[in-house]
Write a protein that holds these residues in place. Structure first.
Motif, PDB file in Angstrom:
ATOM      1  N   LEU A 272       0.830  -1.211   0.000  1.00 42.05           N
ATOM      2  CA  LEU A 272       0.000   0.000   0.000  1.00 42.05           C
ATOM      3  C   LEU A 272       0.868   1.266   0.000  1.00 42.05           C
ATOM      4  N   MET A 273       2.011   1.189   0.705  1.00 49.36           N
ATOM      5  CA  MET A 273       2.899   2.354   0.699  1.00 49.36           C
ATOM      6  C   MET A 273       3.520   2.576  -0.682  1.00 49.36           C
ATOM      7  N   GLN A 274       3.798   1.480  -1.376  1.00 50.48           N
ATOM      8  CA  GLN A 274       4.329   1.626  -2.747  1.00 50.48           C
ATOM      9  C   GLN A 274       3.306   2.338  -3.615  1.00 50.48           C
ATOM     10  N   ILE A 275       2.043   1.936  -3.455  1.00 47.74           N
ATOM     11  CA  ILE A 275       1.000   2.574  -4.264  1.00 47.74           C
ATOM     12  C   ILE A 275       0.881   4.048  -3.869  1.00 47.74           C
ATOM     13  N   LEU A 276       0.927   4.294  -2.574  1.00 49.06           N
ATOM     14  CA  LEU A 276       0.832   5.688  -2.117  1.00 49.06           C
ATOM     15  C   LEU A 276       1.939   6.545  -2.749  1.00 49.06           C
ATOM     16  N   LEU A 365      -5.051   4.543   4.201  1.00 47.19           N
ATOM     17  CA  LEU A 365      -4.614   3.207   3.774  1.00 47.19           C
ATOM     18  C   LEU A 365      -5.462   2.214   4.555  1.00 47.19           C
ATOM     19  N   ARG A 366      -6.155   1.364   3.828  1.00 44.64           N
ATOM     20  CA  ARG A 366      -7.067   0.432   4.499  1.00 44.64           C
ATOM     21  C   ARG A 366      -6.788  -0.976   3.991  1.00 44.64           C
ATOM     22  N   CYS A 367      -6.621  -1.926   4.909  1.00 41.78           N
ATOM     23  CA  CYS A 367      -6.369  -3.291   4.439  1.00 41.78           C
ATOM     24  C   CYS A 367      -6.966  -4.293   5.409  1.00 41.78           C
ATOM     25  N   GLY A 368      -7.448  -5.380   4.866  1.00 34.61           N
ATOM     26  CA  GLY A 368      -8.039  -6.361   5.755  1.00 34.61           C
ATOM     27  C   GLY A 368      -8.133  -7.734   5.131  1.00 34.61           C
ATOM     28  N   LYS A 369      -7.868  -8.717   5.947  1.00 32.53           N
ATOM     29  CA  LYS A 369      -8.123 -10.107   5.557  1.00 32.53           C
ATOM     30  C   LYS A 369      -9.580 -10.391   5.877  1.00 32.53           C
ATOM     31  N   GLU A 370     -10.182 -11.258   5.114  1.00 35.82           N
ATOM     32  CA  GLU A 370     -11.563 -11.689   5.376  1.00 35.82           C
ATOM     33  C   GLU A 370     -12.515 -10.489   5.418  1.00 35.82           C
ATOM     34  N   THR A 371     -12.371  -9.638   4.444  1.00 35.96           N
ATOM     35  CA  THR A 371     -13.267  -8.474   4.428  1.00 35.96           C
ATOM     36  C   THR A 371     -14.354  -8.643   3.369  1.00 35.96           C
ATOM     37  N   LEU A 372     -14.500  -9.892   2.904  1.00 33.55           N
ATOM     38  CA  LEU A 372     -15.608 -10.275   2.027  1.00 33.55           C
ATOM     39  C   LEU A 372     -15.694  -9.549   0.707  1.00 33.55           C
ATOM     40  N   LYS A 373     -14.647  -8.935   0.285  1.00 30.98           N
ATOM     41  CA  LYS A 373     -14.682  -8.319  -1.028  1.00 30.98           C
ATOM     42  C   LYS A 373     -13.246  -8.221  -1.499  1.00 30.98           C
ATOM     43  N   HIS A 374     -12.912  -8.974  -2.566  1.00 31.62           N
ATOM     44  CA  HIS A 374     -11.529  -8.988  -2.984  1.00 31.62           C
ATOM     45  C   HIS A 374     -11.276  -7.890  -4.022  1.00 31.62           C
ATOM     46  N   THR A 375     -11.134  -6.702  -3.548  1.00 31.87           N
ATOM     47  CA  THR A 375     -10.784  -5.631  -4.482  1.00 31.87           C
ATOM     48  C   THR A 375      -9.778  -4.735  -3.802  1.00 31.87           C
ATOM     49  N   SER A 376      -8.924  -4.134  -4.596  1.00 30.55           N
ATOM     50  CA  SER A 376      -8.011  -3.153  -4.047  1.00 30.55           C
ATOM     51  C   SER A 376      -8.176  -1.868  -4.833  1.00 30.55           C
ATOM     52  N   PRO A 377      -9.357  -1.269  -4.803  1.00 35.20           N
ATOM     53  CA  PRO A 377      -9.515  -0.095  -5.644  1.00 35.20           C
ATOM     54  C   PRO A 377      -8.799   1.108  -5.073  1.00 35.20           C
ATOM     55  N   LEU A 378      -8.472   1.969  -5.938  1.00 35.95           N
ATOM     56  CA  LEU A 378      -7.864   3.217  -5.529  1.00 35.95           C
ATOM     57  C   LEU A 378      -8.950   4.252  -5.736  1.00 35.95           C
TER      58      LEU A 378
END
Ligand code: NDP
Ligand SMILES: O=C1O[C@H](COP(=O)(O)O)[C@@H](O)[C@H](O)[C@H]1O
Length: 505
Positions: A272-276, A365-378
């Motif tokens: 996430l920091m790389q993306i930031l 920056l938000r990240c989570g395992k088992e968050t029921l939605k597999h997306t990493s949108p910006l």
């Protein structure tokens, strides 16, 4: 041209032309007869099965690997090549037509069971590489060691490699290290110093696989190659930035590693920091790796240190009300997670970049395992601009380029449905009238004139061919408003007087 289906799947083959082009460019650097060995440490693990073996297969299938390459899996688990294959095959997405090639790929795979903290297994690995050298007319073997391992064993494995498995000066040895690279500044520096004692800098490859993702690779092009976005990419136009990583599955058998890392070290401080940094950095002097790195570092230096008040963490628990198969398992239901673990599986942090471009814009920056939605949108929620940089001409041009042309809307009398039907019926009944019939009629109409100002010429932006689409019509009324209503009539021979019907002031 990119194949249509490839856009949706990295597993789809590249076009022949592209493969040829890549091979040609590689041939300059690689001698295809030279033996190579790619060793996957932690071959029994999640990364190996989901990413490393499938990627090796796709490269092999597309003829993008040296011809004389062998893949060696190394781990402590009691495995064989068929069992290894069982674990990774489904991630390789092998098509029916590719099955013979996949068998060839499997023939190139071997497995060595060994420990990470003693020399014995590494000596067997070295003997194995020696035998590959013998089979290859005694040509020296280039070695690529991929540490798909938890960071707790990076030190011992790299030491054993140095002591037992290096080239003899007539070929090269490279080591690829996965993240997390240390767990804090001190341990990161220690790892760097440790590796620096063993290998030259150009032998060490620190990897963040997120940088290879299409979405991430496209960020620079989107930011610096897009003339509409580039001038708006700043605090005047962006209210906040949310970089979000959500997975709809938990640690799935990786808790041994994950519990020592937690979500912040697992994905936030790296991916996430790389993306930031890519989102926030200034345009680099060139696309050269050092120039890009320098710009990223400037962003990091301008970033305010994150304090506890800037971060929320959580750990997923079972949810009996949800039908998702994974929701019945909480993080601590995994047997390899200690019962008192407080390792975060979810984190939300806010960062502030104190520079001219981003002052006052929170980066979440938000990240989570088992968050029921597999997306990493910006997500960049845009806010109303403080200053308008685009000219109205530019806006008109962009709208027209996108198929919306400036047109006068069709006027449509505001009449009831009953009247509309009556009018249509009358028109149909008289559709065959000629000049003679019409000559016996008087035509009349009312018109409204505004007393102060005018209703002006209204325009609409609409696609070609949509003139009569109700959405692009302009309702007109003959009554009401601060206006003057007039009535007039004509026949085929003369014109009647203008009658003022109403005057509204
Ligand atoms: N999984 C993924 O998608 C990604 C993972 N990574 C990184 O790759 C590395 C490996 O991750 P991943 O494959 O998921 O991890 P795993 O937990 O699956 O571990 C990989 C292998 O390492 C061995 N291992 C596990 N725990 C220990 C331990 N405590 N001590 C010694 N050996 C152990 C196991 O093999 P055995 O017992 O057979 O020796 C295991 O199969 C990590 O650094 C991770 O950050 C990076 C990007 C993506
Ligand atoms: O580095 C990691 O990344 C994966 C997610 O990567 P993706 O390419 O599958 O989106 C994550 O599941 C894992 O925990 C982490 O170590």
């Amino acid at each position: 041209m990119m194949n249509d289906y490839r856009r949706h799947s990295v597993s789809a083959p590249l076009s022949k032309d592209l493969v040829e082009c890549l091979r040609e460019s590689m041939q300059r650097d690689l001698k295809f007869e030279t033996p190579y060995v790619f060793v996957v440490f932690g071959a029994s693990g999640d990364l190996a099965k989901k990413k490393i073996y499938p990627t090796l297969w796709w490269l092999f299938r597309d003829n993008l690997l040296p011809l004389n390459i062998k893949f060696v899996g190394y781990a402590r688990s009691d495995l064989t090549v068929p069992r290894l294959r069982e674990a990774f095959e489904k991630y390789c997405k092998v098509r029916d037509s590719e099955k013979p090639a996949f068998e060839e790929f499997i023939k190139k795979c071997t497995y060595i069971q060994g420990k990470y903290d003693t020399s014995e297994g590494f000596q067997r690995l070295q003997s194995h590489i020696d035998s590959i050298q013998k089979e290859s007319n005694n040509q020296a073997v280039n070695r690529l060691y991929y540490l798909a391992l938890p960071p707790s064993v990076f030190n011992v494995v790299s030491t054993e490699l140095k002591n037992n498995c290096m080239d003899h000066g007539d070929s090269w040895t490279r080591v690829i290290i996965e993240k997390p690279f240390g767990h804090d500044l001190k341990s990161s520096c220690e790892l760097s110093n440790h590796l620096a004692k063993l290998f030259k800098e150009d032998q060490i490859y620190r990897i963040d696989h997120y940088l290879g993702k299409e979405m991430v690779q496209n960020l620079m092009v989107m930011r610096f190659g897009n003339r509409i976005l580039a001038p708006s990419w700043n605090r005047d136009h962006i209210a906040s930035v949310m970089i979000s990583f959500k997975e709809d599955f938990g640690t799935g058998g990786r808790a041994g590693y994950f519990d020592t890392a937690g979500i912040i070290r697992d994905v936030m401080q790296n991916h996430l920091m790389q993306i930031l940094t890519l989102v926030a950095m200034e345009k680099p002097a060139s696309l050269n790796a050092e120039d890009i790195r320098d710009e990223k570092v400037k962003v990091l230096k301008a970033t305010k240190v994150v304090e506890l008040k800037d971060i929320v963490v959580g750990q997923y628990v079972a949810n009996a009300e949800c039908n998702h198969p994974e929701a019945s398992q909480g993080y601590k239901d995994d047997k390899s997670v200690p019962a008192d673990s407080n390792t975060p599986t979810y984190a939300l942090a806010v960062l502030h970049i104190n520079n001219e471009r981003w002052e006052g814009v929170p980066f979440f920056l938000r990240c989570g395992k088992e968050t029921l939605k597999h997306t990493s949108p910006l997500e960049d929620p845009a806010k109303p601009p403080r200053t308008l940089i685009e000219t109205s001409r530019t806006i008109r041009r962009r709208l027209t380029e996108n198929g919306l042309h400036g047109r006068r809307p069709v006027k449509k009398p505001l009449i009831s449905e009953k009247n509309r039907k009556a009018r249509v019926a009358w028109a149909k009944a008289h559709v065959n009238w000629g000049r003679r019939e019409w000559a016996n009629h008087v035509w009349s109409d009312e018109s409204k004139f505004n007393l102060f100002g005018t209703d002006g010429i209204k325009g609409v932006r609409r696609p070609v061919g949509s003139r009569f689409d109700p959405k692009y019509q302009c309702p007109t009324v003959k009554h009401g408003g601060g206006s003057c209503m007039v009535w007039g009539c004509f026949s085929d021979t003369s014109m009647g007087p203008l009658i003022i019907m109403h005057l509204f002031i």
